[in-house]
Design a protein around this motif. Structure first.
Motif, PDB file in Angstrom:
ATOM      1  N   GLY A   1       0.926  -1.027   0.236  1.00  0.00           N
ATOM      2  CA  GLY A   1      -0.118   0.216  -0.020  1.00  0.00           C
ATOM      3  C   GLY A   1       0.856   1.394  -0.397  1.00  0.00           C
ATOM      4  N   PHE A   2       1.907   1.244  -0.484  1.00  0.00           N
ATOM      5  CA  PHE A   2       3.132   2.081  -0.330  1.00  0.00           C
ATOM      6  C   PHE A   2       2.991   2.764  -1.121  1.00  0.00           C
ATOM      7  CE2 PHE A   2       4.478   0.605   3.877  1.00  0.00           C
ATOM      8  CZ  PHE A   2       3.544   2.129   5.021  1.00  0.00           C
ATOM      9  N   SER A   3       3.310   4.270  -1.594  1.00  0.00           N
ATOM     10  CA  SER A   3       4.134   4.704  -3.076  1.00  0.00           C
ATOM     11  C   SER A   3       5.064   5.493  -3.285  1.00  0.00           C
ATOM     12  CB  SER A   3       2.824   5.475  -3.383  1.00  0.00           C
ATOM     13  OG  SER A   3       2.468   6.986  -2.563  1.00  0.00           O
ATOM     14  N   GLU A   4       6.039   6.204  -4.102  1.00  0.00           N
ATOM     15  CA  GLU A   4       7.275   7.053  -3.716  1.00  0.00           C
ATOM     16  C   GLU A   4       8.261   6.090  -2.999  1.00  0.00           C
ATOM     17  OE1 GLU A   4       6.022  10.940  -2.465  1.00  0.00           O
ATOM     18  OE2 GLU A   4       4.407  10.639  -3.993  1.00  0.00           O
ATOM     19  N   ILE A   5       8.129   4.801  -3.056  1.00  0.00           N
ATOM     20  CA  ILE A   5       9.044   4.471  -2.612  1.00  0.00           C
ATOM     21  C   ILE A   5      10.916   4.781  -2.562  1.00  0.00           C
ATOM     22  CG2 ILE A   5      10.097   1.378  -2.088  1.00  0.00           C
ATOM     23  CD1 ILE A   5       7.112   1.137  -3.064  1.00  0.00           C
ATOM     24  N   GLU A   6      11.080   5.058  -1.798  1.00  0.00           N
ATOM     25  CA  GLU A   6      12.643   6.026  -2.125  1.00  0.00           C
ATOM     26  C   GLU A   6      13.815   5.337  -1.435  1.00  0.00           C
ATOM     27  OE1 GLU A   6      13.725  10.003  -2.349  1.00  0.00           O
ATOM     28  OE2 GLU A   6      11.351   9.531  -1.660  1.00  0.00           O
ATOM     29  N   TRP A   7      14.783   4.377  -1.797  1.00  0.00           N
ATOM     30  CA  TRP A   7      16.028   4.354  -0.821  1.00  0.00           C
ATOM     31  C   TRP A   7      16.941   5.448  -0.745  1.00  0.00           C
ATOM     32  CZ3 TRP A   7      16.706  -0.951   0.160  1.00  0.00           C
ATOM     33  CH2 TRP A   7      15.969  -2.190   0.528  1.00  0.00           C
ATOM     34  N   CYS A   8      16.755   5.284   0.636  1.00  0.00           N
ATOM     35  CA  CYS A   8      18.479   5.657   1.406  1.00  0.00           C
ATOM     36  C   CYS A   8      19.743   5.403   1.613  1.00  0.00           C
ATOM     37  CB  CYS A   8      17.650   7.003   1.691  1.00  0.00           C
ATOM     38  SG  CYS A   8      16.322   7.864   0.865  1.00  0.00           S
ATOM     39  N   PRO A   9      21.409   6.356   1.186  1.00  0.00           N
ATOM     40  CA  PRO A   9      21.914   5.745   2.381  1.00  0.00           C
ATOM     41  C   PRO A   9      22.120   5.985   3.064  1.00  0.00           C
ATOM     42  CG  PRO A   9      22.989   6.952   0.338  1.00  0.00           C
ATOM     43  CD  PRO A   9      21.605   6.884   0.289  1.00  0.00           C
ATOM     44  N   LEU A  10      22.918   5.566   4.509  1.00  0.00           N
ATOM     45  CA  LEU A  10      23.495   6.140   6.027  1.00  0.00           C
ATOM     46  C   LEU A  10      24.182   7.119   5.687  1.00  0.00           C
ATOM     47  CD1 LEU A  10      22.927   3.510   8.256  1.00  0.00           C
ATOM     48  CD2 LEU A  10      21.588   4.825   7.767  1.00  0.00           C
ATOM     49  N   GLU A  11      23.933   8.027   5.776  1.00  0.00           N
ATOM     50  CA  GLU A  11      25.654   9.063   5.900  1.00  0.00           C
ATOM     51  C   GLU A  11      26.078   9.432   7.337  1.00  0.00           C
ATOM     52  OE1 GLU A  11      24.040  12.528   3.504  1.00  0.00           O
ATOM     53  OE2 GLU A  11      21.913  11.681   4.435  1.00  0.00           O
ATOM     54  N   CYS A  12      27.101  10.201   7.921  1.00  0.00           N
ATOM     55  CA  CYS A  12      27.749  10.277   9.097  1.00  0.00           C
ATOM     56  C   CYS A  12      27.304  12.393   9.162  1.00  0.00           C
ATOM     57  CB  CYS A  12      29.728  10.248   8.575  1.00  0.00           C
ATOM     58  SG  CYS A  12      30.334   9.318   9.831  1.00  0.00           S
ATOM     59  N   ALA A  13      27.161  11.612  10.454  1.00  0.00           N
ATOM     60  CA  ALA A  13      27.169  13.568  10.843  1.00  0.00           C
ATOM     61  C   ALA A  13      28.600  13.922  10.883  1.00  0.00           C
ATOM     62  CB  ALA A  13      26.950  13.073  12.825  1.00  0.00           C
ATOM     63  N   PRO A  14      28.400  15.668  10.569  1.00  0.00           N
ATOM     64  CA  PRO A  14      29.179  16.514  10.508  1.00  0.00           C
ATOM     65  C   PRO A  14      30.348  16.390  11.949  1.00  0.00           C
ATOM     66  CG  PRO A  14      27.419  17.104   9.848  1.00  0.00           C
ATOM     67  CD  PRO A  14      27.174  16.385  10.731  1.00  0.00           C
ATOM     68  N   ASP A  15      29.880  16.206  13.031  1.00  0.00           N
ATOM     69  CA  ASP A  15      30.899  15.909  14.202  1.00  0.00           C
ATOM     70  C   ASP A  15      31.477  14.778  14.435  1.00  0.00           C
ATOM     71  OD1 ASP A  15      28.246  14.854  14.768  1.00  0.00           O
ATOM     72  OD2 ASP A  15      28.403  15.797  16.874  1.00  0.00           O
ATOM     73  N   ALA A  16      31.011  13.534  13.840  1.00  0.00           N
ATOM     74  CA  ALA A  16      31.869  12.340  14.033  1.00  0.00           C
ATOM     75  C   ALA A  16      33.205  12.335  14.269  1.00  0.00           C
ATOM     76  CB  ALA A  16      31.242  11.547  13.092  1.00  0.00           C
ATOM     77  N   GLU A  17      33.833  13.036  13.711  1.00  0.00           N
ATOM     78  CA  GLU A  17      35.102  12.859  13.670  1.00  0.00           C
ATOM     79  C   GLU A  17      35.913  13.802  14.804  1.00  0.00           C
ATOM     80  OE1 GLU A  17      36.725  13.881   9.700  1.00  0.00           O
ATOM     81  OE2 GLU A  17      38.405  15.181  10.273  1.00  0.00           O
ATOM     82  N   ASP A  18      34.812  14.895  15.625  1.00  0.00           N
ATOM     83  CA  ASP A  18      35.401  15.488  16.436  1.00  0.00           C
ATOM     84  C   ASP A  18      35.296  14.229  17.677  1.00  0.00           C
ATOM     85  OD1 ASP A  18      35.786  17.876  14.586  1.00  0.00           O
ATOM     86  OD2 ASP A  18      34.530  18.285  15.493  1.00  0.00           O
ATOM     87  N   LEU A  19      33.822  13.641  17.720  1.00  0.00           N
ATOM     88  CA  LEU A  19      33.492  12.776  18.266  1.00  0.00           C
ATOM     89  C   LEU A  19      34.781  11.300  18.295  1.00  0.00           C
ATOM     90  CD1 LEU A  19      30.482  12.963  18.815  1.00  0.00           C
ATOM     91  CD2 LEU A  19      31.242  13.702  20.246  1.00  0.00           C
ATOM     92  N   TYR A  20      34.970  10.893  17.888  1.00  0.00           N
ATOM     93  CA  TYR A  20      35.605   9.382  17.457  1.00  0.00           C
ATOM     94  C   TYR A  20      36.521   9.639  16.370  1.00  0.00           C
ATOM     95  CZ  TYR A  20      31.932   7.952  19.386  1.00  0.00           C
ATOM     96  OH  TYR A  20      30.244   7.662  20.546  1.00  0.00           O
TER      97      TYR A  20
END
Ligand SMILES: C[S@@+](CC[C@H](N)C(=O)[O-])C[C@H]1O[C@@H](n2cnc3c(N)ncnc32)[C@H](O)[C@@H]1O
Length: 246
Positions: free
Chosen positions: A203-222
């Motif tokens: 019953g769904f429409s407009e099905i879109e697949w989206c990749p995961l992304e990394c938060a901009p502060d990830a580098e500061d944290l890890y």
């Protein structure tokens, strides 16, 4: 595949996937869901309420959380008692969930791959559509059908996967989480084509697949490059869809 969470509930909360869940998973999922402020949100396969609490804290007007595991829901209710956010918890299999409201948003992180077969998955989709207002959005996280089992592993991020090479629809995948005792959770592989077809016929429409992304502060944290291996071989993908308006 459902009851395994009644057993796992006790140490699921001990799993340390904080870095990945915060900097990649939640960051990407919440961005794809869009603002929840003032909206009604149904969290299906809520587990112990990891996302349900975030929706409430982000200002959702109503959060209803559903899971098939009574034990996972018990943990969610305990957290709600300890620090009330107004979240309403229910125990239901997603495929048999009644209409609990006409929600603006339905979220389902890590649900569809627990379906026993495509009919079960389609029933889950149909029940989620029935709980959405016309034009309302559904966002889910599913195992990445294009994961490379020979590619970079995920232990650094708090889990590993036993993933068959040349996986086919319905094949068993095991998610290993190194808690004490270790957890080995069984799920099923489904192809992108199968998920897309089942979502559409559910019953769904407009099905879109989206990749995961990394938060901009990830580098500061890890530190620099910490998530490079994950992003080179992500174990999950986001799928967005809507309940047709008409
Ligand atoms: C990996 S946990 C994810 C929990 C939560 N969504 C999160 O992201 O933290 C998967 C959850 O799906 C639930 N589940 C599995 N099959 C289900 C079904 N048929 N209906 C509802 N919940 C289900 C399990 O009980 C478990 O709590």
């Amino acid at each position: 595949m459902v009851n395994q969470y009644d057993v796992a509930a006790a140490n699921y909360t001990e799993a340390d996937m904080t870095a990945f869940r915060t900097c990649v998973e939640s960051y990407s999922f919440l961005r794809n869901l869009g603002s929840v402020a003032g909206r009604s949100v149904l969290d299906v396969a809520c587990g112990e309420g990891f996302y349900s609490r975030q929706f409430a804290e982000l200002g959702a007007a109503r959060v209803v959380a559903v899971d098939a595991s009574a034990e996972m829901v018990r943990h969610g209710r305990e957290a709600e008692q300890a620090a009330p956010l107004g979240i309403e918890y229910h125990v239901h299999d997603a495929a048999e969930m009644p209409v609990l409201g006409e929600f603006d948003l339905v979220a389902a992180t890590y649900l569809l791959h627990y379906a026993a077969d495509t009919d079960h998955m389609r029933s889950m989709c149909a029940r989620m559509v029935a709980n959405l207002r016309p034009g309302g959005r559904f966002v889910t996280l599913v195992p990445n059908p294009e994961l490379d089992p020979a590619g970079p592993g995920h232990l650094k991020y708090g889990f590993s996967l036993d993933w068959p090479s040349a996986a086919a629809d319905g094949d068993e995948v095991v998610l290993n989480i190194p808690t004490d005792p270790p957890m080995a959770l069984k799920l099923r592989y489904w192809s992108r084509r199968t998920y897309t077809e089942v979502l559409a016929t559910g019953g769904f429409s407009e099905i879109e697949w989206c990749p995961l992304e990394c938060a901009p502060d990830a580098e500061d944290l890890y530190g620099p490059g910490f998530f490079d291996d994950y992003l080179a071989n992500p174990h999950a993908m986001i799928v967005r869809a809507v309940r047709p308006a008409g």
